[in-house]
Design a protein around this motif. Structure first.
Motif, short mmCIF file in Angstrom:
data_model
loop_
_atom_site.label_atom_id
_atom_site.label_comp_id
_atom_site.label_asym_id
_atom_site.label_seq_id
_atom_site.Cartn_x
_atom_site.Cartn_y
_atom_site.Cartn_z
N ALA A 238 9.71 -54.39 24.54
CA ALA A 238 8.42 -55.06 24.32
C ALA A 238 7.29 -54.24 24.91
N THR B 58 6.51 -61.83 24.70
CA THR B 58 5.78 -63.07 24.39
C THR B 58 5.20 -62.98 22.98
N THR B 59 5.04 -64.12 22.35
CA THR B 59 4.47 -64.15 21.01
C THR B 59 3.00 -63.72 21.02
N ALA B 60 2.31 -63.94 22.13
CA ALA B 60 0.91 -63.53 22.21
C ALA B 60 0.78 -62.02 22.12
N ARG B 61 1.74 -61.29 22.67
CA ARG B 61 1.68 -59.82 22.63
C ARG B 61 2.14 -59.27 21.29
N PHE B 62 2.91 -60.07 20.51
CA PHE B 62 3.46 -59.57 19.26
C PHE B 62 3.19 -60.57 18.13
N ASP C 68 3.76 -51.38 23.91
CA ASP C 68 2.66 -51.24 22.95
C ASP C 68 3.14 -50.62 21.64
N PHE D 285 7.06 -59.65 29.39
CA PHE D 285 6.57 -58.78 28.33
C PHE D 285 6.86 -59.34 26.93
N ASP E 157 13.47 -58.24 24.08
CA ASP E 157 13.40 -57.60 25.39
C ASP E 157 13.94 -58.59 26.42
N VAL F 21 10.13 -63.43 18.48
CA VAL F 21 10.19 -62.68 19.74
C VAL F 21 11.29 -63.31 20.57
N ALA G 24 4.46 -53.27 19.43
CA ALA G 24 3.43 -54.09 18.80
C ALA G 24 2.93 -53.44 17.51
#
Length: 400
Positions: free
Chosen positions: A210, A239-243, A212, A237, A232, A249, A215
């Motif tokens: 997880a 999280t659905t917010a990051r991806f 950058d 790291f 991951d 996720v 993403a």
């Protein structure tokens, strides 16, 4: 016709008759593959493209004629004429065979049933006769994802059963193809050529790590039509917010997730962790599975150490030869977005068994119309389915 499935589904739901023009054969270089369609309704609305613009006007008029005349399906050929500058043809120099037929949803309800499955993201197959005895050109038959035929314009009998059997086989394989069958007295006495349009479930892209780069890769994979999973073991790291572009996720150890994941020969496994405690058990498992692509991020030094650890873990040389590492094509990629392009370019080239070289350095047709089946090296007639940043390790994740 699956390139315009959503619109055709809507037209069928509205009982709106339309003419369907489908590319059934390609010779030389052509911009779009066999199975691509254009449709025109009675109001003159058009959807789709079969040539990227070269012959669209002529195909549109032919659709209008077939729709108005309510006659039998017609076959048209489009090439390129050096002698006649005003002739309708493909400027790319290729040749297209096109079948144009009238579709009346009121009497061809099976087509609407199959298109409803496709529009809903479920598997289905549509078989279309593109060559054969008079009266059969354009005849269709639909098969749903469970293998159940739902009718068609082919009369129930040995021909329909033979076409349904072939459609079921291609549906299981997730592959669109043109096939020839018949000439057998008991099974299918009439010899004919059938184009089977297959809408399979979306292929999977499994991204482990997880970061950058994941993403950007998840966004690129989504654009290409993959069902994207990011996995991951570190919940901070993963999280659905990051991806936001991933379909799911997952917080789990990568190898443990892969053990229960559904994969096939279209699945792409992208390992971006380059941390041995994650990589080695994951790659040991992945390289033994019937997946289409396995790539791992890391420097050449990291790759060398990874190979040593894989050998110690019992991975064979034949299995390690499947590993694409360092992952991606040599594009000079540095940013996450550039790296995502590099990785997806390699996945596309690998899936299509091409070199990945610039087209300017190749000769011959740009678009091939015959490719090889997965893993068997046999031709299928007319088929048409970086430098990494360091990853923080650990973060309090306990080994399983």
């Amino acid at each position: 016709m699956l390139n315009i499935a959503e619109t055709l589904h809507r037209w069928c739901g509205e009982a709106r008759p339309f003419a369907l023009a489908t590319v059934v054969d390609v010779r030389g270089s052509a911009p779009l593959p066999v199975g691509t369609s254009v449709a025109v309704d009675e109001d003159g609305n058009a959807v789709g493209s079969i040539s990227g613009g070269c012959v669209e006007g002529a195909v549109y008029e032919l659709c209008r004629q077939v729709l108005h005349d309510r006659g039998a399906a017609q076959r048209a050929w489009f090439g390129y004429s050096d002698e006649d500058a005003f002739a309708v043809g493909l400027t790319c120099g290729g040749e297209l065979d096109v079948v144009v037929q009238r579709v009346d949803p009121a009497s061809q309800w099976h087509l609407g049933a199959a298109l409803a499955e496709v529009a809903g993201g479920r598997p289905a197959a549509l078989a279309q006769v593109v060559d054969g005895p008079d009266g059969l050109l354009g005849a269709t038959l639909s098969v749903l994802g469970d293998g159940r035929p739902v009718g068609g314009t082919l009369d129930d009998g040995p021909v329909a059963r033979a076409v349904a059997d072939r459609a079921r086989a291609l549906l299981r394989a997730g592959r669109t193809a043109r096939v020839t069958l018949g000439g057998e007295a008991d099974a299918c006495p009439q010899r004919l050529s059938v184009l089977v349009h297959v809408a399979a479930t979306r292929p999977r892209m499994l991204i482990f790590g997880a970061i950058d780069f994941a993403a950007a890769l998840s966004q690129a994979g989504r654009i290409l039509g993959y069902h994207v999973t990011v996995c991951d073991a570190r919940p901070v790291f993963a999280t659905t917010a990051r991806f936001p572009h991933a379909d799911e996720v997952v917080v789990d150890w990568p190898h443990r997730y892969l053990e229960r994941a559904e994969v096939d020969d279209r699945t792409a496994v992208c390992v971006l962790t380059h941390d041995a405690k994650f990589d080695i058990p994951l790659l040991r498992l992945a390289l033994g599975l019937p997946v289409g692509y396995v790539g791992a991020m890391g420097s050449r030094r990291t790759h060398g150490e990874r190979l040593r650890l894989l050998r110690e873990a019992g991975v064979t040389a034949a299995q390690m030869s499947r590993l694409r590492s360092p992952i991606g094509l040599d594009l000079g990629a540095r940013t996450p977005e550039e790296t995502a392009v590099s990785i997806t370019a390699e996945i596309i080239a690998h899936a299509n068994r091409t070199s990945g070289l610039p087209l300017s350095q190749r000769s011959g047709p740009i678009h091939e119309t015959t490719v090889h089946g997965p893993g068997d090296g046999q031709a299928i007639e007319e088929e048409y389915g970086a430098a990494p940043l360091p990853l923080p390790a650990g973060h309090g994740v306990a080994a399983p």
